[in-house]
Design a protein around this motif. Structure first.
Motif, PDB file in Angstrom:
ATOM      1  N   CYS A 289      37.925  49.655  43.330  1.00 53.37           N
ATOM      2  CA  CYS A 289      38.369  48.609  42.045  1.00 53.37           C
ATOM      3  C   CYS A 289      38.007  49.207  40.543  1.00 53.37           C
ATOM      4  O   CYS A 289      36.965  49.770  40.551  1.00 53.37           O
ATOM      5  CB  CYS A 289      37.158  47.458  42.344  1.00 53.37           C
ATOM      6  N   ASN A 293      41.246  43.263  36.901  1.00 48.43           N
ATOM      7  CA  ASN A 293      41.062  41.850  37.205  1.00 48.43           C
ATOM      8  C   ASN A 293      42.533  41.252  37.268  1.00 48.43           C
ATOM      9  O   ASN A 293      42.709  39.867  37.009  1.00 48.43           O
ATOM     10  CB  ASN A 293      40.517  41.152  35.979  1.00 48.43           C
ATOM     11  N   TYR A 294      43.634  41.777  37.652  1.00 47.72           N
ATOM     12  CA  TYR A 294      44.849  41.122  38.023  1.00 47.72           C
ATOM     13  C   TYR A 294      44.684  40.321  38.959  1.00 47.72           C
ATOM     14  O   TYR A 294      45.293  39.114  38.803  1.00 47.72           O
ATOM     15  CB  TYR A 294      45.879  42.228  38.262  1.00 47.72           C
ATOM     16  N   CYS A 295      43.882  40.689  40.009  1.00 44.86           N
ATOM     17  CA  CYS A 295      43.544  39.461  41.146  1.00 44.86           C
ATOM     18  C   CYS A 295      43.111  38.379  40.638  1.00 44.86           C
ATOM     19  O   CYS A 295      43.228  37.422  41.054  1.00 44.86           O
ATOM     20  CB  CYS A 295      42.493  40.164  42.085  1.00 44.86           C
ATOM     21  N   SER A 306      36.071  41.253  41.082  1.00 42.10           N
ATOM     22  CA  SER A 306      35.832  42.503  40.567  1.00 42.10           C
ATOM     23  C   SER A 306      34.252  42.653  40.495  1.00 42.10           C
ATOM     24  O   SER A 306      33.725  43.670  40.746  1.00 42.10           O
ATOM     25  CB  SER A 306      36.342  43.014  39.175  1.00 42.10           C
ATOM     26  N   CYS A 349      45.898  37.698  45.898  1.00 38.72           N
ATOM     27  CA  CYS A 349      45.148  38.805  45.175  1.00 38.72           C
ATOM     28  C   CYS A 349      45.685  40.292  45.528  1.00 38.72           C
ATOM     29  O   CYS A 349      45.822  40.968  44.571  1.00 38.72           O
ATOM     30  CB  CYS A 349      43.575  38.589  45.247  1.00 38.72           C
ATOM     31  N   GLU A 350      45.801  40.357  46.809  1.00 41.55           N
ATOM     32  CA  GLU A 350      46.344  41.652  47.134  1.00 41.55           C
ATOM     33  C   GLU A 350      47.707  42.013  46.851  1.00 41.55           C
ATOM     34  O   GLU A 350      47.903  42.929  46.624  1.00 41.55           O
ATOM     35  CB  GLU A 350      46.373  41.533  48.757  1.00 41.55           C
ATOM     36  N   CYS A 353      47.000  43.724  43.259  1.00 43.25           N
ATOM     37  CA  CYS A 353      46.171  44.606  43.072  1.00 43.25           C
ATOM     38  C   CYS A 353      46.890  45.967  43.039  1.00 43.25           C
ATOM     39  O   CYS A 353      47.594  46.448  44.033  1.00 43.25           O
ATOM     40  CB  CYS A 353      45.117  44.684  44.394  1.00 43.25           C
ATOM     41  N   GLN A 355      45.606  48.786  43.109  1.00 40.74           N
ATOM     42  CA  GLN A 355      44.834  49.762  43.985  1.00 40.74           C
ATOM     43  C   GLN A 355      45.144  49.490  45.474  1.00 40.74           C
ATOM     44  O   GLN A 355      44.624  50.287  45.945  1.00 40.74           O
ATOM     45  CB  GLN A 355      43.294  49.620  43.680  1.00 40.74           C
ATOM     46  N   HIS A 356      45.782  48.296  45.663  1.00 40.47           N
ATOM     47  CA  HIS A 356      46.346  48.080  47.213  1.00 40.47           C
ATOM     48  C   HIS A 356      45.061  48.061  48.039  1.00 40.47           C
ATOM     49  O   HIS A 356      44.684  48.247  49.099  1.00 40.47           O
ATOM     50  CB  HIS A 356      47.107  49.301  47.698  1.00 40.47           C
ATOM     51  N   ILE A 359      41.635  43.231  49.802  1.00 38.56           N
ATOM     52  CA  ILE A 359      40.590  42.296  49.116  1.00 38.56           C
ATOM     53  C   ILE A 359      40.189  41.127  50.126  1.00 38.56           C
ATOM     54  O   ILE A 359      38.799  41.023  49.988  1.00 38.56           O
ATOM     55  CB  ILE A 359      41.329  41.745  47.925  1.00 38.56           C
TER      56      ILE A 359
END
Length: 373
Positions: A289, A293-295, A306, A349-350, A353, A355-356, A359
């Motif tokens: 992570c 904080n897009y999630c 996060s 959230c996924e 994300c 970073q894939h 979550i």
């Protein structure tokens, strides 16, 4: 140069003082202060928010040494139980009374970042510290900070009169996306501000680092403690005025004094040891992570995703559940966010994300680790 003469780079942080039961052990603090001063070190750091610390500084230091023989720093936490500017000003007056210091060499607006920054602006505390400096009650003023390089840049641009900044810097957090030690350090340097370092041993966790890291240090210099590498890493950075160590007993004091009394910086070989320690830290599998904080922007439950992952990573590295829960309380509960246990597994959230990260799966593991906290 903030002081009339150059000071030694080790500072005595008075946040984690030794105790007898629930009370601070003043007699042991006196011994520690005496040993510290005898070794030629003179910088002491306390805060209004550190319960009993300012009074301990009065008894162990202020009442026993000439006032000009040491530097005393304390802090104003206007975001704690302050409804008005008068409440915040009262913290300053309380600090003067509790410490008996007469004036403070360094006065900090405490823990700027995120919503806390706004409180100091709303109460016009910047004008207050300028006024107190003019009156001689403060010699120098600045602030401590826990947030992003971008926000630090904004604050220093808005308040160029700040004379120094206190930052969390250690080798473990140097590239940590949640802390960004290197990033905030570089912003302070860009603005030409002296840096005071806090958490060089990450709240004591780098005194007992993960086994592969401990081995790197032991192989390089078996006579030196792991904690000493953290303190000297921070002290080696250009522009660092002093490195604070929250010493809790005489043994820690003696260890710090032994490595800092004649410290003149790292050589190339010692810098290589730090890099190797970082490489070993990087091999430990962590949740990738980056705290973008897009999630958080799409989570219908307002889960502190996060912050939860940062706490899980802390546990993975140091196996200290109490510290990890403390981090969780600060970065999730302290921000009004919900725990991992309240995830409804919607998957929004996924999709957001970069970073894939899986979550939902990681939050389920976090809920097992931390429960409903």
């Amino acid at each position: 140069m903030l002081f009339d003469k150059e000071i030694k780079k080790l500072g005595f942080g008075l946040m984690r003082l030794p105790k007898n039961g629930e009370e601070i052990d003043i007699e042991q603090v006196k011994e520690m202060v005496d040993r510290f001063m005898a070794a030629g070190f003179t910088y002491f750091d306390t805060a209004w928010a550190y319960t009993g610390s300012e009074a301990a500084a009065r008894k162990a230091l202020v009442e026993r040494y000439p006032r000009e023989s040491f530097q005393l720093a304390t802090k104003n936490a206007a975001w704690i139980k302050c409804e008005t500017k008068e409440d915040a000003v009262r913290q300053f007056e309380t600090s003067l009374e509790q410490s008996g210091a007469g004036y403070f060499d360094m006065y900090l607006l405490h823990n700027l970042g995120e919503e806390r920054t706004r409180v100091f602006d709303d109460f016009d505390m910047w004008e207050f510290v300028r006024q107190k400096k003019a009156e001689g009650k403060i010699r120098h003023y600045g602030f401590s900070f826990h947030s992003t390089p971008e926000e630090l840049d904004e604050i220093l641009t808005a308040h160029p009169d700040a004379e120094f900044v206190q930052l969390q810097i250690n080798y473990a957090d140097w590239e940590n996306p949640s802390i960004q030690s290197r990033g905030v350090y570089e912003v302070a340097r860009k603005h030409g501000k002296p840096v005071i370092v806090m958490e060089p041993v990450k709240g004591g966790m780098l005194a007992n680092p993960p086994a592969p890291v401990a081995k790197v240090f032991a192989d390089a210099a078996p006579e030196l403690s792991a904690a000493s590498w953290g303190i000297r890493f921070a002290a080696d950075l250009p522009g660092v005025l002093v490195v604070l160590s929250g010493m809790s007993d005489l043994e820690q004091m003696e260890d710090n004094l032994s490595v800092m009394k004649d410290f003149h910086g790292f050589d190339a070989e010692q810098k290589a040891v730090i890099e190797k320690a970082r490489e070993e830290l990087a091999k430990i599998p962590l949740i990738p992570c980056t705290s973008c904080n897009y999630c958080a922007k799409v989570c219908p439950q307002a889960i502190g995703i996060s912050g939860t992952f940062a706490s899980v990573n802390m546990y993975t590295l140091y196996k200290d559940l109490e510290h990890a829960k403390h981090e969780l309380g600060w970065s999730v509960g302290g921000k009004g966010l919900k725990p991992a246990s309240e995830c409804i597994k919607c998957g929004a959230c996924e999709a957001a994300c970069p970073q894939h990260i899986a979550i939902r799966e990681e939050l389920e593991k976090a809920a097992e680790l931390f429960g409903t906290e």
